[in-house]
Design a protein around this motif. Structure first.
Motif, short mmCIF file in Angstrom:
data_model
loop_
_atom_site.label_atom_id
_atom_site.label_comp_id
_atom_site.label_asym_id
_atom_site.label_seq_id
_atom_site.Cartn_x
_atom_site.Cartn_y
_atom_site.Cartn_z
N VAL A 186 0.84 -1.20 0.00
CA VAL A 186 0.00 0.00 0.00
C VAL A 186 0.87 1.25 0.00
N LYS A 187 1.89 1.24 0.87
CA LYS A 187 2.80 2.40 0.95
C LYS A 187 3.50 2.62 -0.40
N TYR A 188 3.88 1.52 -1.06
CA TYR A 188 4.54 1.62 -2.37
C TYR A 188 3.60 2.28 -3.38
N HIS A 189 2.33 1.85 -3.39
CA HIS A 189 1.37 2.43 -4.32
C HIS A 189 1.13 3.91 -4.02
N ILE A 190 1.04 4.25 -2.74
CA ILE A 190 0.78 5.63 -2.36
C ILE A 190 1.94 6.54 -2.78
N THR A 191 3.18 6.04 -2.64
CA THR A 191 4.34 6.81 -3.09
C THR A 191 4.25 7.10 -4.58
N ASN A 192 3.86 6.08 -5.35
CA ASN A 192 3.70 6.26 -6.80
C ASN A 192 2.57 7.25 -7.12
N ILE A 193 1.49 7.16 -6.35
CA ILE A 193 0.35 8.06 -6.57
C ILE A 193 0.76 9.50 -6.33
N PHE A 194 1.48 9.74 -5.22
CA PHE A 194 1.93 11.11 -4.93
C PHE A 194 2.78 11.65 -6.08
N SER A 195 3.68 10.82 -6.57
CA SER A 195 4.60 11.23 -7.63
C SER A 195 3.84 11.56 -8.92
N LYS A 196 2.91 10.70 -9.31
CA LYS A 196 2.19 10.89 -10.56
C LYS A 196 1.20 12.06 -10.51
N LEU A 197 0.62 12.28 -9.34
CA LEU A 197 -0.34 13.38 -9.21
C LEU A 197 0.34 14.71 -8.90
N GLY A 198 1.62 14.66 -8.52
CA GLY A 198 2.32 15.88 -8.17
C GLY A 198 1.86 16.48 -6.86
N VAL A 199 1.49 15.59 -5.90
CA VAL A 199 1.04 16.04 -4.58
C VAL A 199 2.06 15.60 -3.54
N GLU A 200 1.94 16.17 -2.34
CA GLU A 200 2.95 15.91 -1.31
C GLU A 200 2.45 15.07 -0.15
N ASP A 201 1.14 14.98 0.02
CA ASP A 201 0.64 14.21 1.17
C ASP A 201 -0.74 13.64 0.87
N ARG A 202 -1.28 12.90 1.84
CA ARG A 202 -2.56 12.22 1.67
C ARG A 202 -3.70 13.21 1.50
N THR A 203 -3.61 14.33 2.21
CA THR A 203 -4.68 15.33 2.12
C THR A 203 -4.79 15.89 0.70
N GLN A 204 -3.65 16.24 0.12
CA GLN A 204 -3.67 16.77 -1.25
C GLN A 204 -4.16 15.72 -2.23
N ALA A 205 -3.75 14.47 -2.02
CA ALA A 205 -4.20 13.39 -2.91
C ALA A 205 -5.70 13.21 -2.79
N ALA A 206 -6.22 13.27 -1.56
CA ALA A 206 -7.66 13.10 -1.35
C ALA A 206 -8.44 14.24 -1.99
N ILE A 207 -7.92 15.48 -1.85
CA ILE A 207 -8.58 16.63 -2.47
C ILE A 207 -8.63 16.47 -3.98
N TYR A 208 -7.52 16.05 -4.56
CA TYR A 208 -7.47 15.83 -6.01
C TYR A 208 -8.52 14.80 -6.42
N ALA A 209 -8.57 13.70 -5.68
CA ALA A 209 -9.50 12.62 -6.02
C ALA A 209 -10.95 13.11 -5.98
N HIS A 210 -11.29 13.88 -4.97
CA HIS A 210 -12.65 14.38 -4.86
C HIS A 210 -12.98 15.37 -5.98
N LYS A 211 -12.02 16.23 -6.33
CA LYS A 211 -12.25 17.19 -7.41
C LYS A 211 -12.47 16.49 -8.75
N GLN A 212 -11.78 15.38 -8.93
CA GLN A 212 -11.88 14.64 -10.21
C GLN A 212 -12.99 13.59 -10.18
N GLY A 213 -13.71 13.50 -9.08
CA GLY A 213 -14.79 12.52 -8.98
C GLY A 213 -14.30 11.08 -8.88
#
Length: 216
Positions: A186-213
């Motif tokens: 899970v941690k490995y996937h989350i690291t990749n997600i942060f890198s691909k989305l250009g975000v720095e933490d879980r909060t930013q990733a969650a905000i992005y996900a909600h904005k994109q539906g």
């Protein structure tokens, strides 16, 4: 036409205005109703005389030809603006056409060409300097660039699943249990997600996900 074509000259060079007025006054069916040395004065005289055609310089002190054309079109939408300029670079040509200019001529044009452009404008026919027409054709021929893909489109199917659960507020352990994978994975996937989305933490990733539906 029964009535002469009323023409307003807007140019900050006095000799240009004098020369144009002298030439156009000899042309049958054309009447120069006013001369303005800048954009502000041009708008004032346009409001006063309601010209059919305005010969517009581009580079003037204060309000330039682009802004003057834009405001003139708002004030007198039926008026035809013929740009008469020494400039043909893209930074000036496209903005003034987008602002509503009807025709575009260079100051090297012959007097008869300018007069004919005025008559054509009064008939609703646009006239473009050959170099301008060529530039516009080349611009339209250029292939349109496809929009850049959204960052999340680079995520794998598993990463999308992890992002969705992360956005729902699940911890790494809860995500691992839900997907039947290890916490390290899970941690490995989350690291990749942060890198691909250009975000720095879980909060930013969650905000992005909600904005994109992507969190539903």
């Amino acid at each position: 036409m029964d009535q002469p074509i009323k023409v307003l000259l807007v140019d900050d060079h006095e000799m240009v205005r004098i020369g144009l007025a002298a030439v156009l006054d000899t042309e049958e069916g054309i009447e120069v109703v006013g001369e303005a040395s800048n954009g502000q004065e041009g708008l004032r005289l346009a409001q006063m005389y309601k010209p059919d055609v305005v010969l517009m310089d581009l580079v003037m002190d204060g309000m330039d030809g682009v802004e003057t054309t834009r405001r003139l079109m708002e004030m007198l939408p039926e008026c035809k603006v013929i740009v008469l300029t020494s400039y043909i670079d893209d930074s000036k040509m496209y903005p003034v056409i987008e602002a509503g200019a009807f025709s575009y001529l260079l100051k090297t044009s012959r007097a008869t060409e300018i007069a004919e452009a005025i008559r054509a404008a009064a008939r609703g026919q646009s006239v473009l300097e050959s170099q301008v027409a060529a530039k516009m054709m080349n611009r339209f021929r250029q292939p349109q660039r496809a929009p850049a893909p959204a960052p999340h489109e680079s995520l794998t199917e598993r990463e999308m699943e992890v992002l969705k659960l992360l956005a729902q507020g699940m911890s790494n352990q809860e995500i691992a249990d839900k997907l039947f994978i290890g916490v390290k994975t899970v941690k490995y996937h989350i690291t990749n997600i942060f890198s691909k989305l250009g975000v720095e933490d879980r909060t930013q990733a969650a905000i992005y996900a909600h904005k994109q539906g992507l969190a539903d």
